[in-house]
Design a protein around this motif. Structure first.
Motif, PDB file in Angstrom:
ATOM      1  N   PHE A 190      -9.814  -2.980  15.680  1.00 49.62           N
ATOM      2  CA  PHE A 190      -9.244  -2.409  14.171  1.00 49.62           C
ATOM      3  C   PHE A 190      -9.973  -2.812  13.133  1.00 49.62           C
ATOM      4  O   PHE A 190     -10.194  -4.152  13.384  1.00 49.62           O
ATOM      5  CB  PHE A 190      -8.195  -2.844  14.813  1.00 49.62           C
ATOM      6  CG  PHE A 190      -7.410  -2.603  12.810  1.00 49.62           C
ATOM      7  CD1 PHE A 190      -6.837  -0.963  12.574  1.00 49.62           C
ATOM      8  CD2 PHE A 190      -7.250  -3.389  11.897  1.00 49.62           C
ATOM      9  CE1 PHE A 190      -6.501  -0.846  11.256  1.00 49.62           C
ATOM     10  CE2 PHE A 190      -6.663  -3.586  10.896  1.00 49.62           C
ATOM     11  CZ  PHE A 190      -5.668  -2.116  10.474  1.00 49.62           C
ATOM     12  N   GLY A 191      -9.968  -2.586  12.164  1.00 51.38           N
ATOM     13  CA  GLY A 191     -10.846  -2.897  10.507  1.00 51.38           C
ATOM     14  C   GLY A 191     -12.464  -3.931  11.219  1.00 51.38           C
ATOM     15  O   GLY A 191     -13.423  -4.628  10.779  1.00 51.38           O
ATOM     16  N   VAL A 226     -15.782   1.854   6.826  1.00 50.54           N
ATOM     17  CA  VAL A 226     -15.154   1.987   4.905  1.00 50.54           C
ATOM     18  C   VAL A 226     -14.402   3.253   5.151  1.00 50.54           C
ATOM     19  O   VAL A 226     -13.461   2.824   4.793  1.00 50.54           O
ATOM     20  CB  VAL A 226     -16.553   1.810   3.919  1.00 50.54           C
ATOM     21  CG1 VAL A 226     -16.111   2.470   2.568  1.00 50.54           C
ATOM     22  CG2 VAL A 226     -17.530   0.554   3.852  1.00 50.54           C
ATOM     23  N   LEU A 248     -11.279   2.679   7.583  1.00 51.51           N
ATOM     24  CA  LEU A 248     -11.182   1.382   7.348  1.00 51.51           C
ATOM     25  C   LEU A 248     -10.514   1.636   6.344  1.00 51.51           C
ATOM     26  O   LEU A 248      -8.588   1.472   6.309  1.00 51.51           O
ATOM     27  CB  LEU A 248     -11.950   0.093   6.583  1.00 51.51           C
ATOM     28  CG  LEU A 248     -11.063  -1.078   6.807  1.00 51.51           C
ATOM     29  CD1 LEU A 248     -10.127  -1.199   8.010  1.00 51.51           C
ATOM     30  CD2 LEU A 248     -12.028  -2.016   6.787  1.00 51.51           C
ATOM     31  N   ILE A 292      -7.353   4.780   6.636  1.00 46.57           N
ATOM     32  CA  ILE A 292      -6.649   4.649   8.122  1.00 46.57           C
ATOM     33  C   ILE A 292      -5.296   2.967   7.148  1.00 46.57           C
ATOM     34  O   ILE A 292      -4.429   3.322   7.455  1.00 46.57           O
ATOM     35  CB  ILE A 292      -7.016   3.967   9.453  1.00 46.57           C
ATOM     36  CG1 ILE A 292      -5.542   4.005   9.697  1.00 46.57           C
ATOM     37  CG2 ILE A 292      -7.306   2.233   8.887  1.00 46.57           C
ATOM     38  CD1 ILE A 292      -4.968   6.057  10.374  1.00 46.57           C
ATOM     39  N   LEU A 293      -5.997   2.570   6.432  1.00 45.52           N
ATOM     40  CA  LEU A 293      -5.160   1.322   5.836  1.00 45.52           C
ATOM     41  C   LEU A 293      -4.208   1.920   4.801  1.00 45.52           C
ATOM     42  O   LEU A 293      -2.777   1.778   4.212  1.00 45.52           O
ATOM     43  CB  LEU A 293      -5.357  -0.431   5.080  1.00 45.52           C
ATOM     44  CG  LEU A 293      -6.776  -0.772   6.422  1.00 45.52           C
ATOM     45  CD1 LEU A 293      -7.268  -1.239   4.789  1.00 45.52           C
ATOM     46  CD2 LEU A 293      -5.933  -1.690   6.496  1.00 45.52           C
ATOM     47  N   ALA A 318      -0.253   5.691   4.656  1.00 46.29           N
ATOM     48  CA  ALA A 318       0.964   5.563   3.929  1.00 46.29           C
ATOM     49  C   ALA A 318       1.153   6.087   2.541  1.00 46.29           C
ATOM     50  O   ALA A 318       1.929   7.233   1.647  1.00 46.29           O
ATOM     51  CB  ALA A 318       1.894   5.045   3.990  1.00 46.29           C
ATOM     52  N   TRP A 319       0.029   4.898   2.185  1.00 47.66           N
ATOM     53  CA  TRP A 319       0.406   5.198  -0.005  1.00 47.66           C
ATOM     54  C   TRP A 319      -0.756   6.550  -0.220  1.00 47.66           C
ATOM     55  O   TRP A 319      -0.086   7.570  -1.746  1.00 47.66           O
ATOM     56  CB  TRP A 319      -1.028   4.293  -0.153  1.00 47.66           C
ATOM     57  CG  TRP A 319      -0.299   4.054  -1.690  1.00 47.66           C
ATOM     58  CD1 TRP A 319       0.551   3.756  -2.544  1.00 47.66           C
ATOM     59  CD2 TRP A 319      -1.622   4.649  -2.742  1.00 47.66           C
ATOM     60  NE1 TRP A 319      -0.018   4.272  -4.010  1.00 47.66           N
ATOM     61  CE2 TRP A 319      -1.220   4.295  -3.981  1.00 47.66           C
ATOM     62  CE3 TRP A 319      -3.286   5.333  -2.656  1.00 47.66           C
ATOM     63  CZ2 TRP A 319      -2.117   5.162  -5.052  1.00 47.66           C
ATOM     64  CZ3 TRP A 319      -3.848   5.991  -3.729  1.00 47.66           C
ATOM     65  CH2 TRP A 319      -3.120   5.549  -5.514  1.00 47.66           C
ATOM     66  N   LEU A 376      -5.250   0.137  -5.234  1.00 44.30           N
ATOM     67  CA  LEU A 376      -5.798   1.211  -4.122  1.00 44.30           C
ATOM     68  C   LEU A 376      -6.236   2.941  -4.582  1.00 44.30           C
ATOM     69  O   LEU A 376      -6.822   3.665  -3.982  1.00 44.30           O
ATOM     70  CB  LEU A 376      -4.059   1.637  -3.708  1.00 44.30           C
ATOM     71  CG  LEU A 376      -3.381   0.414  -3.098  1.00 44.30           C
ATOM     72  CD1 LEU A 376      -1.259   0.386  -2.758  1.00 44.30           C
ATOM     73  CD2 LEU A 376      -3.097   0.336  -1.345  1.00 44.30           C
ATOM     74  N   LEU A 430      -9.960   2.409  -4.062  1.00 44.82           N
ATOM     75  CA  LEU A 430      -9.856   2.657  -2.856  1.00 44.82           C
ATOM     76  C   LEU A 430      -9.883   3.976  -2.676  1.00 44.82           C
ATOM     77  O   LEU A 430     -11.141   4.841  -1.142  1.00 44.82           O
ATOM     78  CB  LEU A 430      -9.442   1.901  -2.165  1.00 44.82           C
ATOM     79  CG  LEU A 430      -9.286  -0.236  -1.843  1.00 44.82           C
ATOM     80  CD1 LEU A 430      -8.667  -0.091  -0.462  1.00 44.82           C
ATOM     81  CD2 LEU A 430     -10.489   0.015  -1.205  1.00 44.82           C
TER      82      LEU A 430
END
Lengths: 387, 60
Positions: A178-179, A194, A197, A200-201, A204-205, A345, A348
Motif C-alpha cells: 500500500f502506498g 500517483v 495512490l 484510493i486515498l 471517500a472525499w 484535496l 490532488l
C-alpha cells in the motif's frame, strides 16, 4: 481467460470510458471550484464593501418595514422578491428586487442594508466579479438549466469512474505494498503510482463531493417539486383568492413567524408571488443554530392580508437532502482549516485526472489495450510501458 | 517471484482511510470547536499520507 480476468476487463472498460468522457469537465469543475472554496475571502480582497455601522451586542435590529422602504427608495419602480439575512455578516441584510414579481430572480438587483440602522449600504453588481464568473462556469457553464443538468450527468460518470477505479485498483496492487511509489522508474510507472495512490486515498472525499455536486445540479427541480408538492398543499385554500392589494407589515410577519417556530432564526423572507411562496403569503424561512440544523430551513407561511400564520411544516426529505448536501460539497462548514484541506484535496483530484489522461494516452500510443493493462497486474512491468 | 497479495490485504488500509474520511466529513456538520478539529485531522490524513508516500523516495 478466467472469469475474473474477463470481469476485470469489463470493469477496466467502464473505468476508461466513464473517466474519458467526464475528465475534461471534471478538470473545469476542479479548477473553477478551487477559488470558489475561498469566494468570501477573494471578494473581500478584490472588492470594497461599505461596512455596516458598529453595533454593540444586544443592539435591536431596525424595523423591517423601514428597512424595506429605504431599500426600495434606491430602486424606483422595482418590486421586492426576497429579504435575506447575511449568514456571515450579521450587520448586513439583502433586499433582492426585480422589475416585476414574476421576473426571473437570477437577474435581480441585490441591495445591501444595515441590519441595525436600516440604512442603505450599497448594491454591488456581482455579475462582473471573478468569483461570479467562476461560479457560473462551475454550476452551468453559462448554459442555464441544461448546462447544470449536463454537468450533473458528468458528475454521475465521475462517481461511476471512482467506483470502477476501486475495482481495478486491486489487480494493480497485487504485487505492491500500500502506498508504493516507484520513484526510480519511468514516468509512466510513477504516474500510475500517483494515480493509484491519490485515487484510493481520496475515494471517500471524491465520492461525497462528486455526488453532492450532482444533487446540487437538481436544486431547481427540487424547488419546483416542493412548490407543486408541500407548498401547494399548505396553501390549497388560497388557490383561487386574488392577490392581496396591500401587504401587511413585513416586520410583524417576521415576528409572527418567530413566535410560531421558537428556537429558530429567520434566514430569508419570500414575498407573495415569488417562486418560494404563494400569491397570498409571506414565506418566512427559519434555520436552527447547529452546523447541521443551520442548513435546514423551515418555512412559516404568513397570510399577507391578515398577518396571521397559515401553516408551518418541516421541509420534505428531498429538500433537506439538498440542503445537507450543500456544505458537504462546498466545504464551508468547518472554518478556514477545513477550506484549506478542501483545496488540497481538490488539487490532488486534479493530479488524479491529469495522470489518468496521461496513462490513457501513453497506453494508446504504445498499443497496449487499457482493459488488458488494467486486468493484468503484470502489465505494470510490461516493456511497452516501462521503456 | 513476488507473492500475490490477497484482496483483504490490498483493501485493508484504503478501507480504514475511507472510514476516517467519512468521520471527518460528518464531524464538522455535527458541532463546532472540537468537532471541527476532528474534521481537519481526519480529512487532512489522506493529504498527509500522499505527501509521505511520495516523498519517501526509497530505492527499489
Amino acid at each position: 481467460m478466467t472469469a475474473t480476468t474477463k470481469s476485470l476487463r469489463r470493469w477496466g472498460a467502464v473505468h476508461k470510458w466513464t473517466s474519458l468522457i467526464c475528465t475534461l469537465f471534471m478538470l473545469l469543475l476542479c479548477i473553477t471550484g478551487l477559488p470558489l472554496i475561498f469566494h468570501d475571502e477573494i471578494d473581500d480582497l478584490l472588492h470594497n464593501q461599505v461596512k455596516p455601522a458598529e453595533a454593540p451586542a444586544g443592539t435591536p435590529p431596525a424595523n423591517l418595514d423601514h428597512l424595506l422602504a429605504s431599500a426600495l427608495a434606491q430602486a424606483p419602480g422595482k418590486v421586492p422578491h426576497f429579504l435575506i439575512w447575511d449568514r456571515d455578516e450579521p450587520g448586513a441584510m439583502w433586499v433582492s428586487v426585480g422589475p416585476t414579481i414574476d421576473a426571473d430572480p437570477t437577474n435581480n438587483l441585490l441591495i445591501r442594508m444595515d441590519t441595525h440602522t436600516g440604512a442603505y449600504l450599497d448594491s454591488p453588481d456581482v455579475t462582473g466579479r471573478f468569483t461570479y464568473i467562476m461560479l457560473k462556469l462551475h454550476t452551468d457553464m453559462f448554459a442555464g438549466l441544461p448546462g447544470k443538468l449536463f454537468l450533473g450527468l458528468m458528475g454521475i460518470l465521475f462517481c461511476v469512474a471512482i467506483i470502477s477505479g476501486i475495482v481495478v485498483y486491486a489487480p494493480s496492487m497485487r504485487k505492491l505494498r500500500f502506498g508504493a511509489y516507484r520513484a526510480q522508474r519511468t514516468r509512466a510507472v510513477r504516474w500510475l503510482d500517483v494515480h493509484n495512490l491519490a485515487g484510493i486515498l481520496l475515494v471517500a472525499w471524491t465520492l461525497v463531493v462528486g455526488f453532492t455536486g450532482v444533487i446540487n445540479t437538481w436544486a431547481d427541480l427540487v424547488l419546483k417539486m416542493w412548490q407543486f408538492g408541500q407548498l401547494a398543499e399548505m396553501t390549497a385554500q388560497y388557490k383561487d383568492r386574488p392577490v392581496p392589494s396591500k401587504l401587511t407589515s413585513l416586520n410583524d410577519a417576521v415576528e409572527v413567524a418567530r413566535h410560531a417556530v421558537p428556537g429558530m432564526t429567520p434566514s430569508f423572507v419570500a414575498f407573495p408571488g415569488t417562486l418560494f411562496s404563494s400569491k397570498s403569503h409571506y414565506a418566512v424561512f427559519l434555520h436552527g443554530d447547529t452546523p447541521l440544523t443551520s442548513r435546514l430551513l423551515k418555512p412559516a407561511l404568513i397570510d399577507a392580508e391578515t398577518g396571521t400564520l397559515t401553516d408551518s411544516r418541516d421541509m420534505p426529505w428531498y429538500v433537506s437532502t439538498l440542503y445537507v448536501s450543500q456544505p458537504l460539497h462546498f466545504g464551508d462548514y468547518g472554518g478556514m482549516p477545513l477550506k484549506i484541506v478542501w483545496a488540497l484535496l481538490d488539487i490532488l483530484t486534479i493530479f488524479i485526472l491529469v495522470t489518468g489522461v496521461y496513462l490513457w494516452m501513453r497506453r494508446r500510443r504504445t498499443g497496449v489495450s487499457q482493459e488488458r493493462a488494467i486486468a493484468n497486474a503484470a502489465s505494470i512491468d510490461n516493456p511497452a510501458l516501462t521503456s | 517471484m513476488v507473492v500475490h497479495r490477497s484482496l483483504t490485504r490490498i483493501f485493508a488500509a484504503p478501507l480504514v482511510i475511507a472510514i476516517v474520511s467519512t468521520v471527518g466529513l460528518i464531524s464538522a456538520l455535527v458541532g463546532d470547536g472540537w468537532w471541527d478539529a476532528v474534521s481537519w485531522v481526519a480529512l487532512g490524513l489522506p493529504v498527509l499520507l500522499y505527501l509521505l508516500f511520495i516523498w519517501r523516495r526509497r530505492p527499489n
